[in-house]
Design a protein around this motif. Structure first.
Motif, PDB file in Angstrom:
ATOM      1  N   ILE A 181       0.461  -6.687   6.515  1.00 18.79           N
ATOM      2  CA  ILE A 181      -0.587  -7.422   6.427  1.00 18.79           C
ATOM      3  C   ILE A 181      -0.952  -7.817   4.776  1.00 18.79           C
ATOM      4  N   ALA A 182      -0.664  -6.926   3.960  1.00 17.36           N
ATOM      5  CA  ALA A 182      -0.462  -6.951   2.498  1.00 17.36           C
ATOM      6  C   ALA A 182       0.340  -8.241   2.123  1.00 17.36           C
ATOM      7  N   ILE A 195      11.763  -2.232   4.617  1.00 16.92           N
ATOM      8  CA  ILE A 195      10.404  -1.680   5.034  1.00 16.92           C
ATOM      9  C   ILE A 195      10.371   0.003   4.320  1.00 16.92           C
ATOM     10  N   ALA A 196       9.185   0.498   4.148  1.00 17.57           N
ATOM     11  CA  ALA A 196       9.009   1.720   3.590  1.00 17.57           C
ATOM     12  C   ALA A 196      10.110   2.791   4.298  1.00 17.57           C
ATOM     13  N   GLY A 197      10.540   3.419   3.127  1.00 17.15           N
ATOM     14  CA  GLY A 197      11.426   4.525   3.618  1.00 17.15           C
ATOM     15  C   GLY A 197      12.785   4.012   3.786  1.00 17.15           C
ATOM     16  N   GLN A 198      13.221   2.855   3.707  1.00 13.81           N
ATOM     17  CA  GLN A 198      14.417   2.296   4.123  1.00 13.81           C
ATOM     18  C   GLN A 198      15.281   1.870   2.816  1.00 13.81           C
ATOM     19  N   PRO A 218       0.998  -1.433   0.002  1.00 14.65           N
ATOM     20  CA  PRO A 218      -0.013  -0.160  -0.028  1.00 14.65           C
ATOM     21  C   PRO A 218       0.933   1.185  -0.008  1.00 14.65           C
ATOM     22  N   SER A 219       2.171   1.069   0.603  1.00 14.18           N
ATOM     23  CA  SER A 219       2.726   2.701   0.628  1.00 14.18           C
ATOM     24  C   SER A 219       3.838   2.626  -0.477  1.00 14.18           C
ATOM     25  N   LEU A 232       0.778   2.683   8.405  1.00 14.84           N
ATOM     26  CA  LEU A 232       1.257   2.339   7.155  1.00 14.84           C
ATOM     27  C   LEU A 232       2.203   1.171   7.272  1.00 14.84           C
ATOM     28  N   PHE A 233       3.170   0.878   8.343  1.00  9.44           N
ATOM     29  CA  PHE A 233       3.774  -0.311   8.093  1.00  9.44           C
ATOM     30  C   PHE A 233       3.073  -1.655   8.584  1.00  9.44           C
TER      31      PHE A 233
END
Length: 312
Positions: free
Chosen positions: A132-133, A101-104, A52-53, A126-127
């Motif tokens: 879950i996705a 993970i998102a942003g990393q 999703p992110s 968000l995380f």
């Protein structure tokens, strides 16, 4: 094994695994040396996952369709933090997937601006929704390992979707809810007054100057991935960790296998980790080293995860 303190004498198996076992896994970890963290094991596959992110960079190993293991790194980390564990788990018959993970690092483009509607900051939702996705991408439950900050949102994902978890492993998990840094040795007393931006800067500085004295190849790789990691994501994560949710009662009531894995020289005192493990009814292993058993004790941790998964 490291002995339990007096608060945990009633726990029937406070430390069922750990580095006190002198076996082949322990010998292999002792012989690791200075690992090249850019080298992937034979059979590892680079990929991406549309979360999703945004797009998350992944590594996978094993046969798709086998029981799944999701290995989720924390703040300033990356999928490479688990690279030494991938062959062990895949050889044991698991399909293993890890991601940034998102942003990393190589998932730096994933962030709150990609959500519908867009948001201004990285947050727990968000995380959690990204994890879950990943769980929902295939039928059936998975074994989940959350490392440090990821151990917090792994608990949140479990509280929302317990049927998607075969087991839950919390690696170097902040052991106290709320302002989770308050128990950190030496700096915990002042952590409540440090704003997220300053906390993130101090964290990154400590890693860059190699306060914990990791080997040359490791610090070289860690500094390289800082070229990509978004500082805003680290700042927001520090703020989130100052408001960690309390899911201890919910985890204690859950019947799935639960495992707390930690290094003997972690950021938080072992007494807090043991108390946390007891409060949720989890087995605990204490490995030699610091905050990163997946890097310093990968064969022993893989050995213990395989034993845990056999009980699921």
């Amino acid at each position: 094994m490291v002995s339990a303190d007096s608060n945990e004498q009633n726990n029937p198996e406070p430390e069922g695994f750990g580095s006190a076992l002198v076996d082949e896994a322990a010998r292999r970890d002792a012989a690791l040396g200075d690992v090249d963290w850019t080298a992937l094991p034979d059979g590892a596959v680079r990929g991406t996952f549309e979360a999703p992110s945004g797009t998350l960079a992944t590594l996978s190993m094993g046969t798709p369709g086998n029981p799944r293991v999701l290995l989720i790194p924390g703040a300033t980390g990356s999928k490479e933090d688990f690279v030494l564990m991938l062959p062990e788990l895949a050889a044991a018959g698991y399909y293993v997937l890890t991601c940034d993970i998102a942003g990393q690092y190589e998932s730096a483009a994933a962030g709150p601006e990609n959500l519908a509607p867009p948001r201004g900051h990285y947050d727990y939702e968000l995380f959690t929704n990204d994890l879950i996705a990943m769980l929902d991408a295939e039928d059936g439950p998975a074994h989940v390992v959350g490392y440090s900050f990821a151990a917090i949102f792994a608990q949140l994902a479990f509280s929302r979707r317990p049927e998607k978890f075969r087991s839950l492993t919390l690696l170097s998990c902040p052991p106290e809810p709320g302002q989770s840094f308050r128990g950190v040795q030496r700096v915990g007393r002042i952590s409540g007054w440090i704003r997220p931006r300053i906390g993130a800067a101090l964290m990154i500085l400590g890693i860059r100057v190699n306060v914990v004295r990791v080997p040359p190849n490791r610090i070289r790789f860690v500094n390289y991935r800082f070229r990509f990691t978004r500082r805003s994501s680290v700042r927001d994560i520090i703020g989130l960790m100052q408001h960690a949710p309390d899911l201890r009662d919910e985890l204690a009531a859950a019947s799935l296998p639960k495992f707390v894995a930690v290094g003997e020289h972690d950021l938080w005192p072992l007494a807090l980790h043991r108390r946390f493990a007891q409060s949720i009814g989890a087995r605990i292993a204490v490995y030699r080293g610091g905050h990163s058993p997946s890097e310093t004790s990968p064969h022993q941790m893989s050995r213990d995860l395989i034993a845990l998964y056999g009980s699921a």
